[in-house]
Motif scaffolding. Sequence first.
Motif, PDB file in Angstrom:
ATOM      1  N   LYS A  28       1.832   8.587   9.705  1.00 37.93           N
ATOM      2  CA  LYS A  28       3.061   9.048   9.681  1.00 37.93           C
ATOM      3  C   LYS A  28       3.335   9.576  11.125  1.00 37.93           C
ATOM      4  O   LYS A  28       4.497   9.244  11.732  1.00 37.93           O
ATOM      5  CB  LYS A  28       3.313  10.148   8.688  1.00 37.93           C
ATOM      6  N   ALA A  73       1.030   7.309   2.629  1.00 38.87           N
ATOM      7  CA  ALA A  73       0.501   6.908   3.700  1.00 38.87           C
ATOM      8  C   ALA A  73      -0.165   8.103   4.403  1.00 38.87           C
ATOM      9  O   ALA A  73       0.170   9.125   4.388  1.00 38.87           O
ATOM     10  CB  ALA A  73       1.914   6.354   4.704  1.00 38.87           C
ATOM     11  N   ALA A 115       9.048   5.139   4.652  1.00 41.12           N
ATOM     12  CA  ALA A 115       7.585   5.049   4.830  1.00 41.12           C
ATOM     13  C   ALA A 115       6.769   6.529   5.111  1.00 41.12           C
ATOM     14  O   ALA A 115       5.905   6.784   4.707  1.00 41.12           O
ATOM     15  CB  ALA A 115       7.192   4.074   5.941  1.00 41.12           C
ATOM     16  N   CYS A 116       7.654   7.390   5.624  1.00 40.79           N
ATOM     17  CA  CYS A 116       7.293   8.771   6.137  1.00 40.79           C
ATOM     18  C   CYS A 116       7.751   9.756   4.981  1.00 40.79           C
ATOM     19  O   CYS A 116       7.812  11.089   5.546  1.00 40.79           O
ATOM     20  CB  CYS A 116       7.532   9.110   7.649  1.00 40.79           C
ATOM     21  N   SER A 123       5.228   9.961   0.087  1.00 38.12           N
ATOM     22  CA  SER A 123       4.711   8.574   0.413  1.00 38.12           C
ATOM     23  C   SER A 123       3.151   8.800   0.929  1.00 38.12           C
ATOM     24  O   SER A 123       2.842   9.987   1.170  1.00 38.12           O
ATOM     25  CB  SER A 123       5.249   7.982   1.788  1.00 38.12           C
ATOM     26  N   ALA A 158      -2.390   2.329   6.955  1.00 37.37           N
ATOM     27  CA  ALA A 158      -1.432   3.256   5.949  1.00 37.37           C
ATOM     28  C   ALA A 158      -2.355   4.165   5.320  1.00 37.37           C
ATOM     29  O   ALA A 158      -1.890   5.263   5.103  1.00 37.37           O
ATOM     30  CB  ALA A 158      -0.771   2.323   5.551  1.00 37.37           C
ATOM     31  N   TRP A 199       0.827  -1.069  -0.054  1.00 40.46           N
ATOM     32  CA  TRP A 199       0.070  -0.057  -0.075  1.00 40.46           C
ATOM     33  C   TRP A 199       0.817   1.219   0.035  1.00 40.46           C
ATOM     34  O   TRP A 199       0.325   2.392  -0.330  1.00 40.46           O
ATOM     35  CB  TRP A 199      -0.841  -0.007   1.162  1.00 40.46           C
ATOM     36  N   VAL A 200       1.953   1.145   0.438  1.00 40.09           N
ATOM     37  CA  VAL A 200       2.926   2.279   0.495  1.00 40.09           C
ATOM     38  C   VAL A 200       3.907   2.455  -0.624  1.00 40.09           C
ATOM     39  O   VAL A 200       4.133   3.651  -1.153  1.00 40.09           O
ATOM     40  CB  VAL A 200       3.697   2.345   1.986  1.00 40.09           C
TER      41      VAL A 200
END
Length: 344
Positions: free
Chosen positions: A219, A214, A207-208, A212, A293, A31-32
């Motif tokens: 985050k 997300a 990821a952050c 991203s 996410a 998903w990310v």
Amino acid sequence: MTAHSKTSALMARGCEFLGSETAILCGAMSWVSERNLVAAISNAGGFGVIACGAMTPALLDAEIAATKTLTDKPFGVNLITMHPDLFELIEVCAKRGVTHVVLAGGIPPKGSVEAIKNSGAKVICFAPTLALGKKLLRSGADALVIEGSEAGGHIGPVSTSVLAQEILPTLAADHLVFVAGGIGRGEAIAGYLEMGAAGVQLGTRFACASESVAHPAFKKAFFRASAREAVASVQVDPRLPVIPVRALKNKGTEEFTAKQVAVAKLLDAGEVDMGEAQLQIERFWAGALRRAAIDGDIESGSIMAGQSVGMVNKEEPVTEIIAALMAESEAALGGRAGAPVIAA
């Protein structure tokens, strides 16, 4: 990369293999790790990897095509070996000219490595032990990723530092080995490169990133968390082989325990076989991760994060993340880029 000459020299083999400016891969995060983050990482000199996860062949086809509209740099696709449409997904990668395919989630099924290589793509496999690493290389893997238990998402039982000491001295001289798990700063990258690694893989740090997709709540959970809050899931029933998952502890962690009990009961009743039982577990994680996410449900969703989460404290563009990692590595190697390394 002249500003990081020592780091670049140690990454040269990995860069040549990946076709990227730095041998820094982004771990595939369901998903990310989609078109926006993957393209941003490749455009910034790293190597982005699309997380196929539970995608159908049609969805993967569309994601690869969309990523190619955002970057002309090389990127890879991560495929889960237990996916029921694995060979169709491999065909999609071949049709779209994907240069590198990462096989994750278990030993590649018969014919899968050959199918990927027949398309001209390179095959990267995960090796949790030295013995399996040797076997995968004999079976045609072009490179390995050794990922320690500090990583986020699905993990093995051994720490990154131990795996590196066990595997790199034996395999790194003649083979390409990338190190992953718990890497949050360039000093760690420098250490593994000096041990012979061709490069590294990071997930939690990216990821952050600003690029991203997300959810902001996801985050923020990273920014607030410490290393000890990223915990591994517990296997409830020894008969049900479940790969542990590292995530920030919340209600979702408890729900997974309950899910295991429910699936074990279905297994006992003969309502599902072992393969279906494992798929149900994987679907649970995929759904729980999406809730956290993408939807921002950080209470009952799965906030998958590695123990390096404590080093993630702000949203940054991918270019700045990679630049900082390279500068920190260069400083650790005695180069001039970045600030001097200060002993703790």
